[in-house]
Structures are given as C-alpha cells and as structure tokens.
Design a protein around this motif. Structure first.
Motif, short mmCIF file in Angstrom:
data_model
loop_
_atom_site.label_atom_id
_atom_site.label_comp_id
_atom_site.label_asym_id
_atom_site.label_seq_id
_atom_site.Cartn_x
_atom_site.Cartn_y
_atom_site.Cartn_z
N GLU A 131 55.40 -9.43 46.47
CA GLU A 131 54.80 -10.59 47.14
C GLU A 131 53.31 -10.66 46.88
O GLU A 131 52.68 -9.66 46.54
N ASP A 134 49.36 -16.65 49.61
CA ASP A 134 49.41 -18.07 49.31
C ASP A 134 48.02 -18.58 48.91
O ASP A 134 47.89 -19.46 48.05
N ARG A 174 47.83 -21.24 45.83
CA ARG A 174 48.41 -20.89 44.52
C ARG A 174 49.32 -22.02 44.03
O ARG A 174 50.13 -22.56 44.80
N HIS A 176 51.43 -21.66 41.53
CA HIS A 176 52.69 -21.07 41.06
C HIS A 176 52.76 -19.63 41.55
O HIS A 176 51.78 -19.11 42.12
N THR A 177 53.91 -18.97 41.38
CA THR A 177 54.03 -17.57 41.83
C THR A 177 53.60 -16.60 40.73
O THR A 177 53.61 -15.39 40.94
N VAL A 180 51.46 -13.34 41.11
CA VAL A 180 52.06 -12.07 41.59
C VAL A 180 52.33 -11.13 40.41
O VAL A 180 52.30 -9.91 40.56
N GLY A 198 58.23 -17.19 46.73
CA GLY A 198 57.21 -17.58 47.71
C GLY A 198 56.85 -19.03 47.65
O GLY A 198 57.34 -19.79 46.81
N THR A 200 54.46 -22.30 47.07
CA THR A 200 53.48 -22.73 46.08
C THR A 200 53.04 -24.14 46.44
O THR A 200 53.74 -24.83 47.19
N HIS A 214 58.68 -24.14 46.66
CA HIS A 214 58.91 -22.69 46.50
C HIS A 214 59.27 -22.36 45.06
O HIS A 214 59.98 -23.12 44.40
N GLN A 215 58.75 -21.24 44.62
CA GLN A 215 59.12 -20.75 43.29
C GLN A 215 59.58 -19.31 43.40
O GLN A 215 59.37 -18.64 44.40
N CYS A 216 60.20 -18.86 42.32
CA CYS A 216 60.55 -17.45 42.23
C CYS A 216 60.16 -16.99 40.84
O CYS A 216 60.53 -17.61 39.84
N GLU A 217 59.36 -15.95 40.81
CA GLU A 217 58.84 -15.43 39.56
C GLU A 217 59.59 -14.15 39.20
O GLU A 217 60.01 -13.43 40.10
#
Ligand code: DAH
Length: 358
Positions: A131, A134, A174, A176-177, A180, A198, A200, A214-217
């Motif tokens: 994580e 933000d 942020r 984008h993720t 991280v 998280g 975005t 929300h995005q996931c990286e």
C-alpha cells in the motif's frame, strides 16, 4: 438423641442431597440437618448426655457426618449451578452473525467483490499486498516513474494538486497506483511480487469516469524475468477473473514512460445482438496496461538493471467490475443507493475462491 445413629443419619442426608434438584430443595435439606433445630445440630447438642469414651466416639462420628454433609451440599450446589448455567446458555443462545434487522441486511459492494477476486487470484500466484498514501509527492507519482518535470505524459493525467507548502512543494492526489511500485522497490530487495490496490484521483467526470476511482497495480522483480512471465501471469489472471478457460488475450504494443516495452491487454468479446459477452468473438476490450519495468525506473530505486528485471501492470477496478458484472454506469458506484446495492451486491457469507470458480 444420645442414641443417634450417625451412619444412618449420614446415609439419609447424603441420599436426600443427591436427589435435590433445585438450590431451594438443597437449602431446605441444609436447614433440616445443620440449622439451629436441625437433626445433626440436635444430636451434637445432646452429646452432653453421654459419658467419657462413648461421648468422645459419638462426637467424632457426628463431626465426620457434618463434614461429609457440608461437603456434599457444596458439591451438589455447584453441580446444580453449572446445570442451570448450561440450560440458560442453551436457551438464550444468540447467533451473533445474524443481522439484527434482516430487512437491512448488508451486501458486499461489487467493487469490493472485484478487488477480493483479484487479490484471491494473485495471492494464489504468490503475490503480497502493498500500500501507499493517497496524497503523494510529485517525485513518487511522476518523476521516479520516468516522468520528469517537462514530460508530456504528465499532461495526460488531469492531476489534482494540493496547496503548495511553505517551500513551494505541492503534493498531488495520486493519479495512479504506480507510485507504490517505487515505494516498494525502495523498501524491499528482489525478489518482489506485490499487488497494490487503492484509490486514485483525476479531474474527470462522466458516465465512465469518476474523479475518485480505484486501480490495482502489480509488480514483479527478480532475476531473469521476461516478457514471457508477464504474458503467462496476465493471461492466467484474465482467464481466472472472467472465469472463461479459453478467453482470447491479446498484447497490443503501447507506451508508458515507466515500462519498456509496454503493452495494453485486450480480451476477446462478442457484441452480437446488442449485448456484450466476454469470450471468443469478433471484438476486443482493453482491460489493463503493462510492460517490462523501465531500467531507468529500477535505477531511480537503487536496483541494478543489469542484475534484476521485472514487469508491472495496472488496471482500473471499476472498469473490471462493470465488464464482469454488466454494470452500465459508473456513477451509482458511489451513491450508496440501497436499491442499486441490492441489485449488484454480493452475499457477505460467500467470499470468492479461485478453486470454486469466480
Ligand atoms: N499507471 C497506468 C495508468 O494509470 C497503468 C499502468 C500501465 C500501470 C502500465 C503499470 C503499467 O504498472 O506497467 O494508466
């Protein structure tokens, strides 16, 4: 009473105690035996009528009866109390997992469900969750991702800027993720295998864009990691997530400053008859961005690009949820409208599991 029979007295009392089925009955027996006018008390009082050895013997015998009766009363009392407690526990049993107001029973938001599914798939592949904040610095959101101050890609993100601090530094929400990735590579040594979900933010609002989304990286760093690993990992993910074994997955060349080469991933779909079906068909749907981590990004994080390499990917959770669950409009995701939630929500007691199919 001088002629009392201690053994007979003891037998009678112990039998009565054993048969008592309530604390009140037990108390009545205690008074009958040990109360002021109780049988045992009276027998003890009449000891004075005996002489010498006989008095001593009878005294000892009666004391032994008194001890035995006292002990039996105590143990029976605690047995009865325990039985009473167990009965109440049985009768007053409360299922704390039940909704106390069934009419307002909660459901899992499709976005939470989508994230749970994504995490379940990547967890099986050995990824761990990472994580980041933000509110991010310009450095993590852009610079270290190979987007220096004058980089045109910065303009493509409709960034929300915070008020500058006393030194003129302005943080950003942020966009984008991906930051991280940087924070992880600064902290962890390879091998790295993380997934970073998280919130975005971008200044954009219509039926398919929300200012908060929300995005996931994902990030994998190791020795000898190739584009083949990237493809295998993401093809596997797409097929598991959409639960279509032969789902066509296409890697289309693209550009991101932080990966080289970069690709966008499309999955097969069918638009015949006005609807949209995910699976082999005439059409393609773009679902995520990915690529081999740019050596310059590794250098920013103090990782030697000659020793380690890796791949990264990023996806929008709302888009994945909309595609998988046929949700046409993005805006109601954040309205907390119970009617919408009941329609698109999921049972809380049915968490996603990869082996049962998603
Ligand atoms: N950060 C990109 C975006 O917001 C998504 C992305 C693309 C992330 C490629 C990645 C990647 O890690 O390799 O559009």
């Amino acid at each position: 009473m001088a002629g009392a029979d201690p053994q007979a007295l003891k037998d009678t009392l112990l039998a009565a105690i054993g048969a008592a089925s309530t604390p009140d009955a037990l108390e009545a027996i205690r008074i009958e035996a040990l109360g002021k006018k109780g049988e045992l008390t009276q027998a003890m009082k009449s000891l004075g009528q005996l002489e010498g050895e006989a008095r001593r013997e009878m005294g000892q015998a009666l004391n032994a009866v008194k001890d035995a009766v006292t002990h039996a009363l105590e143990s029976r009392r605690s047995d009865l109390a325990m039985a009473e407690l167990n009965k109440r526990l049985e009768e007053e049993k409360v299922d704390v997992s039940l909704s106390h107001r069934p009419e307002t029973q909660g459901v899992i938001h499709p976005l939470s469900r989508t994230l749970e599914e994504i995490l379940a798939i990547f967890a099986e592949m050995g990824f761990v969750v990472a994580e980041g904040p933000d509110i991010e610095s310009d450095y993590y959101n852009f610079t270290a991702l190979n987007m220096p101050e004058d980089h045109p890609a910065r303009q493509e993100h409709d960034t929300f800027y915070m008020t500058p601090n006393s030194e003129g530094m302005r943080k950003v929400l942020r966009t984008h993720t991906s930051p991280v990735q940087i924070r992880t590579m600064e902290k962890m040594k390879p091998p790295i295998r993380i997934i970073a979900p998280g919130r975005t933010y971008r200044s954009d609002h219509d039926a398919t864009h929300s200012p908060m989304f929300h995005q996931c990286e994902g990030l994998v760093i190791g020795d000898g990691i190739t584009m083949g690993h990237l493809k295998g990992c993401l093809i596997e993910f797409c097929r598991a997530f959409f639960d279509v074994d032969d789902l066509p997955v296409r890697f289309r060349p693209s550009y991101f400053p932080f990966t080289e080469p970069s690709a966008e991933v499309d999955i097969g779909c069918n638009r015949d008859g006005g609807g949209l079906t995910i699976g082999a068909g005439a059409d393609w749907l773009e679902i995520l961005g990915c690529g081999m981590v740019n050596p310059r990004v590794l250098e920013y994080c103090g990782i030697d690009p000659n020793a380690h390499q890796g791949f990264a990917f990023g996806m929008g959770l709302e888009r994945l949820a909309m595609l998988k669950y046929g949700i046409p409009d993005l805006r109601p995701f954040y309205d907390s409208d119970l009617r919408w939630m009941r329609h698109y929500g999921f049972m809380p007691f049915d968490p996603p599991s990869v082996h049962l199919g998603l």
